[in-house]
Design a protein around this motif. Structure first.
Motif, PDB file in Angstrom:
ATOM      1  N   ASP A 158       0.828  -1.204   0.000  1.00 30.81           N
ATOM      2  CA  ASP A 158       0.000   0.000   0.000  1.00 30.81           C
ATOM      3  C   ASP A 158       0.861   1.252   0.000  1.00 30.81           C
ATOM      4  O   ASP A 158       2.053   1.203   0.324  1.00 30.81           O
ATOM      5  N   GLU A 159       0.236   2.393  -0.318  1.00 32.27           N
ATOM      6  CA  GLU A 159       0.897   3.692  -0.150  1.00 32.27           C
ATOM      7  C   GLU A 159       1.410   3.756   1.275  1.00 32.27           C
ATOM      8  O   GLU A 159       0.787   3.221   2.191  1.00 32.27           O
ATOM      9  N   ASN A 160       2.530   4.430   1.495  1.00 30.05           N
ATOM     10  CA  ASN A 160       3.102   4.444   2.838  1.00 30.05           C
ATOM     11  C   ASN A 160       3.840   5.746   3.095  1.00 30.05           C
ATOM     12  O   ASN A 160       4.143   6.493   2.172  1.00 30.05           O
ATOM     13  N   THR A 161       4.130   5.958   4.352  1.00 23.84           N
ATOM     14  CA  THR A 161       4.916   7.122   4.770  1.00 23.84           C
ATOM     15  C   THR A 161       6.200   6.653   5.442  1.00 23.84           C
ATOM     16  O   THR A 161       6.827   7.399   6.173  1.00 23.84           O
ATOM     17  N   CYS A 162       6.568   5.430   5.199  1.00 24.06           N
ATOM     18  CA  CYS A 162       7.715   4.816   5.859  1.00 24.06           C
ATOM     19  C   CYS A 162       9.029   5.482   5.420  1.00 24.06           C
ATOM     20  O   CYS A 162       9.291   5.648   4.231  1.00 24.06           O
ATOM     21  N   ALA A 163       9.843   5.876   6.390  1.00 25.45           N
ATOM     22  CA  ALA A 163      11.209   6.346   6.144  1.00 25.45           C
ATOM     23  C   ALA A 163      12.104   5.541   7.080  1.00 25.45           C
ATOM     24  O   ALA A 163      11.818   5.413   8.266  1.00 25.45           O
ATOM     25  N   LEU A 164      13.153   4.958   6.542  1.00 28.55           N
ATOM     26  CA  LEU A 164      14.019   4.070   7.313  1.00 28.55           C
ATOM     27  C   LEU A 164      15.453   4.587   7.322  1.00 28.55           C
ATOM     28  O   LEU A 164      15.957   5.044   6.298  1.00 28.55           O
ATOM     29  N   SER A 165      16.115   4.492   8.460  1.00 30.30           N
ATOM     30  CA  SER A 165      17.540   4.779   8.558  1.00 30.30           C
ATOM     31  C   SER A 165      18.275   3.472   8.252  1.00 30.30           C
ATOM     32  O   SER A 165      18.017   2.444   8.887  1.00 30.30           O
ATOM     33  N   VAL A 166      19.182   3.511   7.282  1.00 29.99           N
ATOM     34  CA  VAL A 166      19.846   2.280   6.832  1.00 29.99           C
ATOM     35  C   VAL A 166      21.302   2.574   6.484  1.00 29.99           C
ATOM     36  O   VAL A 166      21.638   3.674   6.048  1.00 29.99           O
ATOM     37  N   SER A 167      22.171   1.587   6.709  1.00 31.22           N
ATOM     38  CA  SER A 167      23.572   1.697   6.289  1.00 31.22           C
ATOM     39  C   SER A 167      23.979   0.404   5.594  1.00 31.22           C
ATOM     40  O   SER A 167      23.385  -0.648   5.817  1.00 31.22           O
ATOM     41  N   ALA A 168      24.986   0.524   4.730  1.00 30.71           N
ATOM     42  CA  ALA A 168      25.516  -0.629   3.994  1.00 30.71           C
ATOM     43  C   ALA A 168      26.808  -1.089   4.632  1.00 30.71           C
ATOM     44  O   ALA A 168      27.573  -0.276   5.160  1.00 30.71           O
ATOM     45  N   GLU A 169      27.048  -2.386   4.574  1.00 31.28           N
ATOM     46  CA  GLU A 169      28.281  -2.959   5.123  1.00 31.28           C
ATOM     47  C   GLU A 169      28.817  -4.027   4.164  1.00 31.28           C
ATOM     48  O   GLU A 169      28.045  -4.705   3.484  1.00 31.28           O
ATOM     49  N   ILE A 170      30.121  -4.160   4.158  1.00 31.19           N
ATOM     50  CA  ILE A 170      30.792  -5.307   3.533  1.00 31.19           C
ATOM     51  C   ILE A 170      31.419  -6.086   4.679  1.00 31.19           C
ATOM     52  O   ILE A 170      32.167  -5.522   5.499  1.00 31.19           O
ATOM     53  N   LEU A 171      31.075  -7.370   4.776  1.00 29.62           N
ATOM     54  CA  LEU A 171      31.521  -8.220   5.880  1.00 29.62           C
ATOM     55  C   LEU A 171      32.406  -9.343   5.361  1.00 29.62           C
ATOM     56  O   LEU A 171      32.203  -9.847   4.260  1.00 29.62           O
ATOM     57  N   SER A 172      33.353  -9.744   6.185  1.00 25.23           N
ATOM     58  CA  SER A 172      34.179 -10.911   5.856  1.00 25.23           C
ATOM     59  C   SER A 172      33.327 -12.171   6.006  1.00 25.23           C
ATOM     60  O   SER A 172      32.211 -12.125   6.529  1.00 25.23           O
ATOM     61  N   CYS A 173      33.867 -13.300   5.562  1.00 25.90           N
ATOM     62  CA  CYS A 173      33.211 -14.597   5.743  1.00 25.90           C
ATOM     63  C   CYS A 173      33.763 -15.255   6.999  1.00 25.90           C
ATOM     64  O   CYS A 173      34.975 -15.422   7.133  1.00 25.90           O
ATOM     65  N   ASP A 174      32.881 -15.625   7.895  1.00 28.48           N
ATOM     66  CA  ASP A 174      33.257 -16.405   9.067  1.00 28.48           C
ATOM     67  C   ASP A 174      33.254 -17.864   8.619  1.00 28.48           C
ATOM     68  O   ASP A 174      32.198 -18.423   8.300  1.00 28.48           O
ATOM     69  N   LEU A 175      34.440 -18.465   8.564  1.00 30.16           N
ATOM     70  CA  LEU A 175      34.574 -19.836   8.065  1.00 30.16           C
ATOM     71  C   LEU A 175      34.742 -20.849   9.194  1.00 30.16           C
ATOM     72  O   LEU A 175      35.364 -21.889   9.010  1.00 30.16           O
ATOM     73  N   THR A 176      34.160 -20.551  10.360  1.00 30.20           N
ATOM     74  CA  THR A 176      34.192 -21.506  11.468  1.00 30.20           C
ATOM     75  C   THR A 176      33.671 -22.853  10.994  1.00 30.20           C
ATOM     76  O   THR A 176      34.210 -23.902  11.327  1.00 30.20           O
ATOM     77  N   ASN A 177      32.607 -22.827  10.197  1.00 29.09           N
ATOM     78  CA  ASN A 177      32.104 -24.013   9.512  1.00 29.09           C
ATOM     79  C   ASN A 177      32.338 -23.782   8.020  1.00 29.09           C
ATOM     80  O   ASN A 177      31.556 -23.090   7.378  1.00 29.09           O
ATOM     81  N   PRO A 178      33.424 -24.351   7.433  1.00 24.61           N
ATOM     82  CA  PRO A 178      33.737 -24.093   6.025  1.00 24.61           C
ATOM     83  C   PRO A 178      32.633 -24.508   5.054  1.00 24.61           C
ATOM     84  O   PRO A 178      32.542 -23.990   3.953  1.00 24.61           O
ATOM     85  N   GLU A 179      31.763 -25.435   5.475  1.00 26.12           N
ATOM     86  CA  GLU A 179      30.652 -25.875   4.630  1.00 26.12           C
ATOM     87  C   GLU A 179      29.533 -24.843   4.583  1.00 26.12           C
ATOM     88  O   GLU A 179      28.689 -24.883   3.691  1.00 26.12           O
TER      89      GLU A 179
END
Length: 193
Positions: free
Chosen positions: A55-76
């Motif tokens: 539906d039509e909305n008035t939503c405004a969101l605060s958002v940020s972008a991230e680049i994260l490493s891979c946690d390979l604790t479980n390589p699978e």
């Protein structure tokens, strides 16, 4: 330099109602090797996630972008790891008219050039009354490709019955090879006298 590639889950098909809450983080597994050959490597420039408002909305969101490493604790099953780079929070919306929206957040200039897998992520720092549906790709959900964190740790989204991977991707830009300064043998010899 300058060629662009969208890596991760760039398609959209399914909408999942009553999933998005705001004040949460989404992440998608990305492989730069899926992009064409690039002599200088791929640099993330932005992160995009598709959301759908019925539906039509008035939503405004605060958002940020991230680049994260891979946690390979479980390589699978790699999961999101440490923050390699993040943007400042920005406000997006309201989202009018109703429908499918690509929420895109640019990354800062100092983001590293990546050649190994990583996670692209959007962190929503707020919520609103007119919440959207999360959008997923058409292909079946692939384990360990889509993650969500509501503040209690990363949750793998396929285990919750998602029909596809979360529609979230990084836009990568091809970097040229490092410049080589021409020099003569005499110049090099004088540096080591």
């Amino acid at each position: 330099p300058g060629d662009l590639c969208e890596a991760c889950n760039e398609g959209y098909y399914w909408t999942i109602e009553k999933w998005f809450t705001g004040n949460e983080v989404y992440a998608a597994y990305c492989e730069p090797c899926r992009c064409p050959s690039c002599q200088g490597g791929w640099k993330p420039r932005a992160v995009t996630m598709y959301l759908f408002w019925e539906d039509e909305n008035t939503c405004a969101l605060s958002v940020s972008a991230e680049i994260l490493s891979c946690d390979l604790t479980n390589p699978e099953c790699p999961k999101p790891g440490q923050v390699l780079c993040e943007s400042m929070p920005t406000t997006v919306g309201p989202f009018s008219p109703a429908g499918l929206w690509a929420v895109t957040v640019p990354l800062p200039e100092e983001v590293p050039i990546l050649s190994t897998p990583f996670f692209a992520s959007l962190q929503f720092h707020s919520t609103c009354d007119d919440l959207p549906a999360v959008v997923a790709t058409q292909d079946a959900c692939s384990p360990c490709m889509s993650w969500n964190d509501w503040g209690t740790g990363w949750q793998e989204m396929c285990s919750y019955g998602f029909p596809g991977n979360v529609s979230l991707y990084a836009t990568l830009e091809c970097q040229g090879p490092s410049p080589v300064e021409p020099t003569t043998w005499t110049t090099i010899k004088t540096m080591y006298k």
